[in-house]
Design an enzyme around this catalytic site. Structure first.
Site, PDB file in Angstrom:
ATOM      1  N   SER A 122       3.769  -2.196  10.384  1.00  0.00           N
ATOM      2  CA  SER A 122       5.170  -2.305  10.591  1.00  0.00           C
ATOM      3  C   SER A 122       5.806  -3.640  10.278  1.00  0.00           C
ATOM      4  CB  SER A 122       5.470  -1.929  12.058  1.00  0.00           C
ATOM      5  OG  SER A 122       5.199  -0.814  12.281  1.00  0.00           O
ATOM      6  N   GLU A 131      -6.686   4.875   8.408  1.00  0.00           N
ATOM      7  CA  GLU A 131      -6.324   6.279   8.078  1.00  0.00           C
ATOM      8  C   GLU A 131      -7.492   6.871   7.387  1.00  0.00           C
ATOM      9  OE1 GLU A 131      -2.644   5.475   5.883  1.00  0.00           O
ATOM     10  OE2 GLU A 131      -1.799   5.000   7.771  1.00  0.00           O
ATOM     11  N   HIS A 146      -9.496   1.316   5.491  1.00  0.00           N
ATOM     12  CA  HIS A 146      -8.171   1.666   6.000  1.00  0.00           C
ATOM     13  C   HIS A 146      -8.412   2.496   7.129  1.00  0.00           C
ATOM     14  CE1 HIS A 146      -4.081   2.593   6.866  1.00  0.00           C
ATOM     15  NE2 HIS A 146      -3.529   1.485   6.134  1.00  0.00           N
ATOM     16  N   ASN A 201       0.888  -1.205  -0.193  1.00  0.00           N
ATOM     17  CA  ASN A 201      -0.059  -0.170  -0.091  1.00  0.00           C
ATOM     18  C   ASN A 201       1.071   1.423   0.055  1.00  0.00           C
ATOM     19  OD1 ASN A 201      -1.877   2.105   0.263  1.00  0.00           O
ATOM     20  ND2 ASN A 201      -2.340   1.212   2.538  1.00  0.00           N
ATOM     21  N   TRP A 202       1.127   1.862  -1.036  1.00  0.00           N
ATOM     22  CA  TRP A 202       2.045   3.121  -1.263  1.00  0.00           C
ATOM     23  C   TRP A 202       1.246   4.306  -0.636  1.00  0.00           C
ATOM     24  CZ3 TRP A 202       4.781   3.885  -6.356  1.00  0.00           C
ATOM     25  CH2 TRP A 202       5.791   2.934  -6.469  1.00  0.00           C
ATOM     26  N   LYS A 203      -0.043   4.286  -0.175  1.00  0.00           N
ATOM     27  CA  LYS A 203      -0.533   5.305   0.500  1.00  0.00           C
ATOM     28  C   LYS A 203      -0.198   6.754  -0.430  1.00  0.00           C
ATOM     29  CE  LYS A 203      -0.157   3.083   4.839  1.00  0.00           C
ATOM     30  NZ  LYS A 203      -0.039   3.262   6.333  1.00  0.00           N
ATOM     31  N   GLY A 229       2.714  -1.095   4.352  1.00  0.00           N
ATOM     32  CA  GLY A 229       3.006   0.138   3.791  1.00  0.00           C
ATOM     33  C   GLY A 229       4.485   0.743   3.453  1.00  0.00           C
ATOM     34  N   GLY A 230       4.950   1.224   4.499  1.00  0.00           N
ATOM     35  CA  GLY A 230       6.391   1.783   4.130  1.00  0.00           C
ATOM     36  C   GLY A 230       7.231   0.852   3.611  1.00  0.00           C
ATOM     37  N   GLY A 271       2.932   2.006  11.015  1.00  0.00           N
ATOM     38  CA  GLY A 271       3.885   2.984  10.822  1.00  0.00           C
ATOM     39  C   GLY A 271       4.787   3.349  11.945  1.00  0.00           C
ATOM     40  N   GLU A 288      -5.062  -4.984  10.973  1.00  0.00           N
ATOM     41  CA  GLU A 288      -4.102  -3.966  11.260  1.00  0.00           C
ATOM     42  C   GLU A 288      -4.497  -3.365  12.506  1.00  0.00           C
ATOM     43  OE1 GLU A 288      -2.437  -2.737   7.044  1.00  0.00           O
ATOM     44  OE2 GLU A 288      -3.967  -1.222   7.595  1.00  0.00           O
TER      45      GLU A 288
HETATM   46  O1  LIG Z   1      -1.604  -0.428   4.524  1.00  0.00           O
HETATM   47  C1  LIG Z   1      -0.684  -0.652   5.244  1.00  0.00           C
HETATM   48  C2  LIG Z   1      -0.904  -0.561   6.740  1.00  0.00           C
HETATM   49  O2  LIG Z   1      -1.086   0.698   7.074  1.00  0.00           O
HETATM   50  C3  LIG Z   1       0.731  -0.788   7.197  1.00  0.00           C
HETATM   51  O3  LIG Z   1       1.579   0.386   7.113  1.00  0.00           O
HETATM   52  P1  LIG Z   1       3.000   0.175   7.503  1.00  0.00           P
HETATM   53  O4  LIG Z   1       3.688  -1.116   6.871  1.00  0.00           O
HETATM   54  O5  LIG Z   1       3.784   1.471   7.012  1.00  0.00           O
HETATM   55  O6  LIG Z   1       3.049   0.070   9.160  1.00  0.00           O
END
Ligand SMILES: O=C[C@H](O)COP(=O)(O)O
Length: 242
Positions: A202, A90, A88, A9-11, A223-224, A164, A158
């Protein structure tokens, strides 16, 4: 059981120049798992021909209409997406999305032929006060529409406090929640034992193997660490080896 899924997920990250990372990721592929990248909507149409699936990060619950700035599930499908993330944390927090809204978006995704990756998870306060499983129950009941099947829906657990932050639940905590989700899905859906259930929060190369060894974890929503092939490839490899 569904095939294992490594979903990135590149957000709100990525310009066209950053798509070169996907070419690099493609060159490093060869693992027997499904790989999905959920991109900003602006980039999805530029990804034809890559050897993995492309998804959106959100969709509107309506098929069309006066919703300035939004995109429909059909629009995502039209430019090559096969999946869309719904609910999600967020978006639940930043856009005040309720379980009912997430269910409506997920239903819209199904009607457009997309697989919905429906996100659920507790806050740190809820974890601390012992209400994690009750929160999971409420989100599953409210966010997963009755039209969900193992073919059109993946659940992503999640924990919000792990997103994050570098903090990761213990494998016992992940195991408890994933087993609970599996039991609830099996009780509600005829094919509930077959739904994919991802872990997200994470996930890194260093912890991926331990997470993928947890029963009922069928993959990850990353994510990251999905932004760079050097970070994401070892996670894909760990999933393939699990
Ligand atoms: O969509 C992905 C999640 O929000 C996890 O993000 P993260 O891997 O940066 O903690």
């Amino acid at each position: 059981m569904r095939r294992k899924l490594a979903a990135g997920n590149w957000k709100m990250n990525g310009l066209r120049a950053d798509l070169a990372a996907l070419d690099t990721l493609a060159e490093q592929r060869g693992f027997d798992v499904d790989v999905l990248i959920c991109l900003p909507a602006t980039l999805i149409g530029s990804c034809a021909g890559l050897p993995f699936a492309i998804g959106g990060q959100d969709c509107h619950s309506a098929t069309h209409g006066a919703h300035t700035g939004d995109i429909s599930a059909a629009m995502l499908a039209d430019i090559g997406a096969t999946h869309v993330i719904t609910g999600h944390s967020e978006r639940r927090s930043d856009h005040h999305e309720t379980d009912a809204m997430v269910a409506a978006k997920s239903r819209a995704a199904h009607e457009a032929g997309l697989t919905a990756i429906i996100c659920i998870g507790e806050t740190l306060v809820q974890r601390a006060d012992g209400s994690t499983l009750a929160v999971i129950d409420a989100q599953l009941a409210g966010s997963v529409p009755d039209c969900a099947t193992a073919d059109n829906t993946v659940i992503a657990y999640e924990p919000i406090w792990a997103i994050g932050t570098g903090k990761v639940p213990t494998t016992e905590q992940i195991a408890e929640v994933h087993a609970h989700i599996r039991a609830r899905l099996a009780a509600r859906f005829a094919d509930g034992a077959d739904f994919g259930i991802l872990y997200g929060g994470s996930v890194k190369a260093e912890n991926a193997a331990a997470i993928f060894a947890v029963p009922h974890v069928t993959g990850a929503l990353v994510g990251g660490a999905s932004l760079k092939p050097a970070d994401f490839t070892p996670i894909i490899a760990a999933l393939a080896a699990s």
